[in-house]
Structure formats: structure tokens, C-alpha cells
Write an enzyme that holds these catalytic residues in place. Structure first.
Site, mmCIF file in Angstrom:
data_model
loop_
_atom_site.group_PDB
_atom_site.id
_atom_site.type_symbol
_atom_site.label_atom_id
_atom_site.label_comp_id
_atom_site.label_asym_id
_atom_site.label_seq_id
_atom_site.Cartn_x
_atom_site.Cartn_y
_atom_site.Cartn_z
ATOM 1 N N ASP A 35 0.783 -1.275 -0.010
ATOM 2 C CA ASP A 35 -0.211 0.057 0.055
ATOM 3 C C ASP A 35 0.801 1.325 -0.149
ATOM 4 O O ASP A 35 1.738 1.418 0.617
ATOM 5 C CB ASP A 35 -0.941 0.065 1.148
ATOM 6 N N ILE A 36 0.384 2.195 -0.710
ATOM 7 C CA ILE A 36 1.472 3.578 -0.898
ATOM 8 C C ILE A 36 1.272 4.110 0.469
ATOM 9 O O ILE A 36 2.339 5.338 0.521
ATOM 10 C CB ILE A 36 0.817 4.253 -2.197
ATOM 11 N N ASN A 93 -12.784 -2.925 2.232
ATOM 12 C CA ASN A 93 -13.929 -2.101 2.241
ATOM 13 C C ASN A 93 -14.807 -2.095 1.086
ATOM 14 O O ASN A 93 -14.215 -2.113 0.028
ATOM 15 C CB ASN A 93 -13.109 -0.704 2.335
ATOM 16 N N VAL A 102 -10.927 2.934 -4.004
ATOM 17 C CA VAL A 102 -10.406 2.266 -4.997
ATOM 18 C C VAL A 102 -11.563 1.368 -5.524
ATOM 19 O O VAL A 102 -11.685 0.404 -4.795
ATOM 20 C CB VAL A 102 -8.976 1.764 -5.054
ATOM 21 N N HIS A 106 -10.207 -5.255 -3.406
ATOM 22 C CA HIS A 106 -8.968 -5.433 -2.998
ATOM 23 C C HIS A 106 -8.997 -5.933 -1.480
ATOM 24 O O HIS A 106 -10.144 -5.552 -0.661
ATOM 25 C CB HIS A 106 -7.933 -4.379 -2.965
HETATM 26 P P1 5GP Z 1 -9.772 1.597 -0.019
HETATM 27 O O1 5GP Z 1 -10.074 2.879 0.868
HETATM 28 O O2 5GP Z 1 -10.422 1.618 -1.252
HETATM 29 O O3 5GP Z 1 -10.198 0.025 0.975
HETATM 30 O O4 5GP Z 1 -8.283 1.475 0.111
HETATM 31 C C1 5GP Z 1 -7.423 1.919 -1.085
HETATM 32 C C2 5GP Z 1 -6.175 1.908 -0.772
HETATM 33 O O5 5GP Z 1 -5.434 1.977 -1.906
HETATM 34 C C3 5GP Z 1 -5.581 2.699 0.316
HETATM 35 O O6 5GP Z 1 -5.108 2.342 1.444
HETATM 36 C C4 5GP Z 1 -4.561 3.598 -0.516
HETATM 37 O O7 5GP Z 1 -3.330 3.913 0.416
HETATM 38 C C5 5GP Z 1 -4.003 2.615 -1.595
HETATM 39 N N1 5GP Z 1 -3.699 3.350 -2.782
HETATM 40 C C6 5GP Z 1 -4.290 4.488 -3.536
HETATM 41 N N2 5GP Z 1 -3.574 4.807 -4.511
HETATM 42 C C7 5GP Z 1 -2.360 3.785 -4.488
HETATM 43 C C8 5GP Z 1 -1.391 3.801 -5.491
HETATM 44 O O8 5GP Z 1 -1.221 4.451 -6.591
HETATM 45 N N3 5GP Z 1 -0.648 2.794 -5.360
HETATM 46 C C9 5GP Z 1 -0.739 2.074 -4.057
HETATM 47 N N4 5GP Z 1 0.325 0.957 -3.951
HETATM 48 N N5 5GP Z 1 -1.525 2.102 -3.376
HETATM 49 C C10 5GP Z 1 -2.381 3.011 -3.258
#
Ligand code: 5GP
Length: 120
Positions: A35-36, A93, A102, A106
Site C-alpha cells: 500500500d502506498i 472496504n 478504489v 482488494h
Molecule cells: P480502500 O479505501 O479503497 O479500501 O483503500 C484503497 C487503498 O489504496 C488505500 O489504502 C490507499 O493508500 C491505496 N492506494 C491508493 N492509491 C494507490 C497507489 O497508487 N498505489 C498503491 N500502491 N496504493 C494506493
């Protein structure tokens, strides 16, 4: 019913190698990368290589081989990161109430320290 998938979401771009990621592992059906914006010492995301919006979309529309390989990769990351002994947390989520950012399914794998209670 299959949810509408946005081909321009950031994980779709990672899968097309349009943006980089720190790959941890992959198999024929799934990819794992860091995760970034890590929320724990170990924070790995596992995504299916095919287009699914959410857990619900994946579970209801993926074939059984794809589902098996996805969860196998989750397990392989847990072993590779050596967190099976001390423990870890899996999160997905989904949708508005789950605060999904996103829109490509995932799983978050979090570990490396005591993560506290689930919801603060
Ligand atoms: P969500 O809230 O959709 O469950 O989590 C999305 C996750 O994607 C977040 O933890 C965020 O830090 C990660 N994320 C968003 N953009 C990027 C990216 O460009 N690269 C990586 N590796 N992770 C990302």
C-alpha cells in the site's frame, strides 16, 4: 448483476503497468503489492487481475479457480511476510458504507504490530 467497472481506477492502471507498484507476489489470477500509504508496518494489498468492483462483485461473478487463486495469494503473502505466527488483520472496504476509495476489489493485509481494536 455485475456492477459497472471504472477502467481508469488506480489499480487498473497498476495492472496495465501504467503506474508502478512495489510487487510482493503474484499468480495467474491475483497481484499483491505494498500500500502506498501504509497503516501498519506491513500493509499489503491483494487484487484480482480481472475487473471486479468489490467483494460482492468478485464473489458472485468470478469463477471458482479465480476465487481459489485469489485467496491462495492472500495466504502466500501472509507466509512471505511471516505474520502468520503473531497475527494480522484482513480488511475489505466495500461501497459507501465501507468507505471504499478504489473501485477495484482488494483485500488489505495488515500486520507487524498489535493493531488495536477493529473500529475506533
Ligand atoms: P480502500 O479505501 O479503497 O479500501 O483503500 C484503497 C487503498 O489504496 C488505500 O489504502 C490507499 O493508500 C491505496 N492506494 C491508493 N492509491 C494507490 C497507489 O497508487 N498505489 C498503491 N500502491 N496504493 C494506493
Amino acid at each position: 448483476m455485475k456492477s459497472k467497472y471504472d477502467k481508469n481506477n488506480v489499480f487498473a492502471k497498476i495492472l496495465r503497468s501504467e503506474i508502478p507498484c512495489n510487487k510482493i507476489l503474484e499468480n495467474d489470477s491475483a497481484l499483491a503489492f505494498s500500500d502506498i500509504n501504509p497503516q501498519a508496518p506491513i500493509h499489503v494489498l491483494v487484487i484480482p487481475k480481472n475487473a471486479y468492483v468489490s467483494f460482492y462483485d468478485f464473489t458472485n461473478n468470478a469463477d471458482s479457480r479465480e476465487v481459489e487463486l485469489f485467496w491462495r495469494l492472500v495466504n502466500d503473502v501472509i507466509l512471505k511476510e511471516n505474520i502468520h505466527g503473531k497475527g494480522f488483520r484482513l480488511i475489505t472496504n466495500s461501497g459507501d458504507h465501507g468507505n471504499q476509495d478504489v473501485p477495484h476489489f482488494h483485500i488489505h493485509i495488515l500486520g507487524g504490530k498489535n493493531l488495536g481494536r477493529m473500529i475506533n
